[in-house]
Design an enzyme around this catalytic site. Structure first.
Site, PDB file in Angstrom:
ATOM      1  N   THR A   1     -19.219 -44.228  18.775  1.00  0.00           N
ATOM      2  CA  THR A   1     -19.199 -45.690  18.762  1.00  0.00           C
ATOM      3  C   THR A   1     -18.686 -46.111  17.398  1.00  0.00           C
ATOM      4  O   THR A   1     -19.320 -45.861  16.375  1.00  0.00           O
ATOM      5  CB  THR A   1     -20.591 -46.276  19.013  1.00  0.00           C
TER       6      THR A   1
ATOM      7  N   LYS B   1     -18.049 -51.115  24.354  1.00  0.00           N
ATOM      8  CA  LYS B   1     -19.295 -50.553  23.832  1.00  0.00           C
ATOM      9  C   LYS B   1     -20.031 -51.588  22.996  1.00  0.00           C
ATOM     10  O   LYS B   1     -21.275 -51.627  22.989  1.00  0.00           O
ATOM     11  CB  LYS B   1     -19.012 -49.304  22.997  1.00  0.00           C
TER      12      LYS B   1
END
Length: 291
Positions: free
Chosen positions: A97, A172
């Site tokens: 991420t 995300k």
């Protein structure tokens, strides 16, 4: 067709992801900062590489899942990085991420070198990684996504191409924004049940499958009730994610008060020495502030 895959990062999630790829018959070459964390995989037949550059020269596909954007930048860019050392035609999949802008930079730099780049962050924590049921959010070219689909399917189930480079990371961020406020709600619900004299386990049986249902309520609330704060996903990494999401929300002129509050609470936990605990340790903030 099996591939020779370079895997960088064998933490809480990465280790299980690499193992699932090995179980599917892929040859795995590993590099991680702490070799001992990869020992189980090495004993199962993975090949150790002493550097990112060495790994990049020997594989068809490179998958990374590391801690922070600066880690991603360090392993992909620069003279000793992946892009400089990978063979033309290699597929690069960053599952960390990270920042959408960095994902775009990696894509453009890789494309100029004849490489295929996808940003593909995941959701599902340690349980999803172990069971091969991660959600995978992908940014990049359609043809590259289709080529890597068989590999993604060994690690996850809900696999969606969201758009061009950076789109996976933006998706995300939406995921983390949702979780941020939800974790506050889950913690408050458990505390309310306890203060009202109810059995929180029994309360979960009623609310986890109704309109209040969520992954966090089903998977993390039981850990909260048991006092289990072992990390399926580290607080320190969630703080990193929330800061990236907040910065990108500000860039596009979006106010996110729920995200801001969650970040504030988690940062307080980190300041109190809990940064290496799982995100479900948020319940401890509410317990500590119970009046």
């Amino acid at each position: 067709m099996t591939k020779t895959i370079g895997f960088i990062g064998t933490g809480v999630m990465g280790k299980s992801m690499a193992k699932n790829l090995m179980d599917a018959g892929h040859q795995i070459h590993l590099f991680t900062r702490t070799k001992s964390k990869a020992q189980d995989l090495l004993e199962d037949g993975a090949v150790w590489e002493d550097s990112v550059a060495s790994l990049a020269k020997k594989v068809d596909v490179i998958i990374s899942i590391v801690g922070y954007p600066y880690d991603v930048e360090a392993i992909y860019l620069g003279d000793n990085g992946i892009i400089t050392n990978a063979q033309p035609g290699t597929y690069l999949i960053d599952m960390t991420t990270s920042d959408p802008v960095l994902a775009e930079t990696i894509f453009n730099t890789a494309e100029n070198k004849g490489l295929h780049s996808l940003d593909a962050p995941v959701s599902g924590g340690d349980i999803g990684a172990k069971n091969g049921k991660l959600t995978i959010m992908v940014g990049g070219k359609q043809e590259d996504f289709e080529s890597m689909q068989p590999i993604f399917e060994k690690m996850g189930e809900n696999i969606v191409l969201q758009g061009p480079a950076g789109a996976g990371q933006h998706t995300k961020m939406a995921n983390q924004i949702t979780i941020a406020s939800n974790m506050i709600g889950v913690s408050e619900a458990i505390m309310y049940a306890k203060k009202a004299g109810l059995d929180p386990v029994r309360v979960l049986k009623s609310i986890s499958t109704g309109a209040a249902g969520s992954w966090s309520l089903s998977n993390l609330a039981p850990r909260m009730i048991k006092g289990d704060s072992d990390p399926g996903f580290y607080i320190k990494h969630f703080i990193k994610d929330m800061k990236i999401a907040l910065a990108n929300a500000q860039k596009i002129g979006l106010k996110t008060p729920g995200l801001a509050l969650s970040l504030e609470l988690y940062e307080e936990l980190a300041e109190n020495g809990l940064e290496d605990r799982g995100t479900q340790a948020l319940i401890e903030w509410f317990e500590g502030n119970d009046s």
